[in-house]
Write an enzyme that holds these catalytic residues in place. Structure first.
Site, PDB file in Angstrom:
ATOM      1  N   ASN A  49      53.080  19.757 -63.799  1.00  0.00           N
ATOM      2  CA  ASN A  49      54.190  20.362 -63.028  1.00  0.00           C
ATOM      3  C   ASN A  49      55.202  21.007 -63.978  1.00  0.00           C
ATOM      4  O   ASN A  49      55.715  22.090 -63.687  1.00  0.00           O
ATOM      5  CB  ASN A  49      54.876  19.300 -62.167  1.00  0.00           C
ATOM      6  CG  ASN A  49      54.143  19.092 -60.844  1.00  0.00           C
ATOM      7  OD1 ASN A  49      54.230  19.895 -59.940  1.00  0.00           O
ATOM      8  ND2 ASN A  49      53.381  18.026 -60.780  1.00  0.00           N
ATOM      9  N   ARG A 104      68.171  -3.330 -69.018  1.00  0.00           N
ATOM     10  CA  ARG A 104      68.021  -2.125 -68.195  1.00  0.00           C
ATOM     11  C   ARG A 104      69.357  -1.365 -68.119  1.00  0.00           C
ATOM     12  O   ARG A 104      69.386  -0.135 -68.141  1.00  0.00           O
ATOM     13  CB  ARG A 104      67.528  -2.488 -66.783  1.00  0.00           C
ATOM     14  CG  ARG A 104      67.305  -1.316 -65.838  1.00  0.00           C
ATOM     15  CD  ARG A 104      66.467  -0.200 -66.407  1.00  0.00           C
ATOM     16  NE  ARG A 104      65.099  -0.538 -66.652  1.00  0.00           N
ATOM     17  CZ  ARG A 104      64.056   0.071 -66.083  1.00  0.00           C
ATOM     18  NH1 ARG A 104      64.263   1.054 -65.256  1.00  0.00           N
ATOM     19  NH2 ARG A 104      62.815  -0.272 -66.377  1.00  0.00           N
ATOM     20  N   ASN A 137      62.940  16.031 -56.799  1.00  0.00           N
ATOM     21  CA  ASN A 137      61.720  15.296 -57.126  1.00  0.00           C
ATOM     22  C   ASN A 137      60.552  15.951 -56.396  1.00  0.00           C
ATOM     23  O   ASN A 137      60.706  16.465 -55.287  1.00  0.00           O
ATOM     24  CB  ASN A 137      61.866  13.833 -56.666  1.00  0.00           C
ATOM     25  CG  ASN A 137      60.635  12.986 -56.980  1.00  0.00           C
ATOM     26  OD1 ASN A 137      60.138  12.990 -58.089  1.00  0.00           O
ATOM     27  ND2 ASN A 137      60.125  12.308 -55.973  1.00  0.00           N
ATOM     28  N   HIS A 139      56.994  15.039 -54.712  1.00  0.00           N
ATOM     29  CA  HIS A 139      56.207  13.885 -54.278  1.00  0.00           C
ATOM     30  C   HIS A 139      54.898  14.416 -53.695  1.00  0.00           C
ATOM     31  O   HIS A 139      54.919  15.365 -52.890  1.00  0.00           O
ATOM     32  CB  HIS A 139      56.975  13.058 -53.245  1.00  0.00           C
ATOM     33  CG  HIS A 139      56.221  11.846 -52.803  1.00  0.00           C
ATOM     34  ND1 HIS A 139      56.104  10.717 -53.596  1.00  0.00           N
ATOM     35  CD2 HIS A 139      55.496  11.607 -51.684  1.00  0.00           C
ATOM     36  CE1 HIS A 139      55.341   9.832 -52.965  1.00  0.00           C
ATOM     37  NE2 HIS A 139      54.963  10.342 -51.809  1.00  0.00           N
ATOM     38  N   ASP A 186      62.191   8.493 -52.298  1.00  0.00           N
ATOM     39  CA  ASP A 186      61.608   9.637 -51.570  1.00  0.00           C
ATOM     40  C   ASP A 186      62.313   9.878 -50.241  1.00  0.00           C
ATOM     41  O   ASP A 186      61.709  10.290 -49.258  1.00  0.00           O
ATOM     42  CB  ASP A 186      60.102   9.411 -51.321  1.00  0.00           C
ATOM     43  CG  ASP A 186      59.345   9.120 -52.602  1.00  0.00           C
ATOM     44  OD1 ASP A 186      58.419   8.274 -52.559  1.00  0.00           O
ATOM     45  OD2 ASP A 186      59.696   9.705 -53.638  1.00  0.00           O
ATOM     46  N   GLU A 189      51.797  21.332 -55.208  1.00  0.00           N
ATOM     47  CA  GLU A 189      52.865  20.969 -56.153  1.00  0.00           C
ATOM     48  C   GLU A 189      53.261  22.105 -57.085  1.00  0.00           C
ATOM     49  O   GLU A 189      54.469  22.411 -57.244  1.00  0.00           O
ATOM     50  CB  GLU A 189      52.430  19.767 -56.981  1.00  0.00           C
ATOM     51  CG  GLU A 189      52.203  18.523 -56.147  1.00  0.00           C
ATOM     52  CD  GLU A 189      51.762  17.351 -56.970  1.00  0.00           C
ATOM     53  OE1 GLU A 189      52.276  17.191 -58.091  1.00  0.00           O
ATOM     54  OE2 GLU A 189      50.931  16.573 -56.504  1.00  0.00           O
TER      55      GLU A 189
HETATM   56  C1  GRF Z   1      52.265  14.613 -59.779  1.00  0.00           C
HETATM   57  O1  GRF Z   1      51.135  14.326 -58.984  1.00  0.00           O
HETATM   58  C2  GRF Z   1      53.514  14.450 -58.955  1.00  0.00           C
HETATM   59  O2  GRF Z   1      53.327  14.716 -57.594  1.00  0.00           O
HETATM   60  C3  GRF Z   1      53.834  13.020 -59.120  1.00  0.00           C
HETATM   61  O3  GRF Z   1      53.488  12.696 -60.456  1.00  0.00           O
HETATM   62  C4  GRF Z   1      52.455  13.575 -60.876  1.00  0.00           C
HETATM   63  C5  GRF Z   1      52.900  14.210 -62.157  1.00  0.00           C
HETATM   64  O4  GRF Z   1      51.860  14.912 -62.699  1.00  0.00           O
HETATM   65  N1  GRF Z   1      55.248  12.786 -58.875  1.00  0.00           N
HETATM   66  P1  GRF Z   1      52.170  15.855 -63.975  1.00  0.00           P
HETATM   67  O5  GRF Z   1      52.728  14.960 -65.062  1.00  0.00           O
HETATM   68  O6  GRF Z   1      53.148  16.898 -63.536  1.00  0.00           O
HETATM   69  O7  GRF Z   1      50.818  16.438 -64.316  1.00  0.00           O
END
Ligand code: GRF
Length: 208
Positions: free
Chosen positions: A14, A66, A108, A110, A151, A181
Site C-alpha cells: 500500500n 507501553r 486507515n 482495512h 475500524d 486497496e
Molecule cells: C493490507 O492488506 C491492509 O489492508 C492491511 O494490512 C495489509 C498491509 O499490507 N491493513 P502492505 O504492508 O501494504 O502490503
C-alpha cells in the site's frame, strides 16, 4: 502541499501504491515526508529507502513500558510535522493521545467492507478467512478516519471485489489489494490533499 507520514508493519504494497501514485500524478499536492514502522524487518522500510523517503523504526520491544513507547511514537510522528497520518498495515494499537492529536487527520486501510469482518481480531489473512468461512460473494476494502474504536471511524471510500470459486484466503487477499486497496487509498489521499473530504456528524461528505 499535504505532508503525509505513512505507518507500516509489513510488505508495504500500500505504501508502494501511494509512492507510485504521487510519482505518476494520481495523487496531487502531496509529499510523503516520512515512513515509520514498528518492525525493523518490514520490507516497507526498504521501499521508503529506495524512494529517498526518511524512515524510522520504533518498536514497543525497545521500551520498558507501553506508555514510554506511546510517548516516543507520538514524538517521532510529530517531528515530521504531518498534515495527514496514513496507517497502511500498521499493526500496533494507536495511543489515545495520538488519535486526539490527529483527529480526522489520520486514516486507515482495512481489507473488508466495514462494518463486515472488522474490529478486534480482524486483520491480515484473518479477514479473508472469515469472509470465505461465511460464504459472502462480495468483499472489498475501506478507507476510514481513525477514532478511538477499532475500524470504527468515519468511512471515506470503499470498493467492492467479487469472491471467485476456488478462492483461498491468500488469493482473495491479493485480489482485494490489487483491485481495491491500492486504488482507494491513493484516491482518498488525493481527495484529502485537495480539500474534498469533510466530516459531518461522524460521517464523511465527499465534495465534487
Ligand atoms: C493490507 O492488506 C491492509 O489492508 C492491511 O494490512 C495489509 C498491509 O499490507 N491493513 P502492505 O504492508 O501494504 O502490503
Amino acid at each position: 502541499m499535504l505532508r503525509v507520514v505513512v505507518m507500516v508493519s509489513g510488505g508495504g504494497t500500500n505504501l508502494q501504491a501511494i509512492i507510485d501514485s504521487v510519482k505518476n500524478g494520481a495523487i496531487t499536492n502531496t509529499k510523503i515526508v516520512g515512513v515509520i514502522s514498528n518492525n525493523k524487518n518490514a520490507y516497507a522500510l526498504k521501499r521508503a529507502e529506495e524512494n529517498g523517503i526518511p524512515e524510522k523504526c520504533i518498536s514497543p520491544k525497545d521500551f520498558d513500558s507501553r506508555d514510554a513507547f506511546n510517548k516516543k511514537l507520538l514524538e517521532e510522528v510529530k517531528a515530521f510535522e504531518p498534515d495527514l497520518v496514513v496507517l497502511a498495515g500498521f499493526l500496533v494499537v494507536i495511543p489515545p493521545e495520538m488519535i486526539a492529536e490527529y483527529r480526522n487527520r489520520m486514516i486507515n486501510i482495512h481489507p473488508s467492507l466495514i462494518p463486515s469482518f472488522c474490529g478486534t481480531g480482524y486483520y491480515g489473512l484473518k479477514v479473508h478467512e472469515a469472509a470465505l468461512e461465511r460464504g459472502v460473494k462480495v468483499v472489498g476494502a475501506t478507507v476510514h478516519f481513525v477514532d478511538e474504536g477499532t475500524d470504527t471511524g468515519p468511512i471515506i471510500l470503499q470498493k467492492a471485489v467479487e469472491v471467485e470459486s476456488g478462492d483461498t484466503p491468500e488469493i482473495l487477499q491479493r485480489r482485494v489489494m490489487e483491485q481495491a486497496e491500492w486504488k482507494i487509498l491513493p484516491r482518498a489521499i488525493d481527495l484529502i490533499a485537495n480539500g474534498k473530504v469533510k466530516v459531518e456528524r461522524n460521517r464523511t461528505v465527499i465534495l465534487p
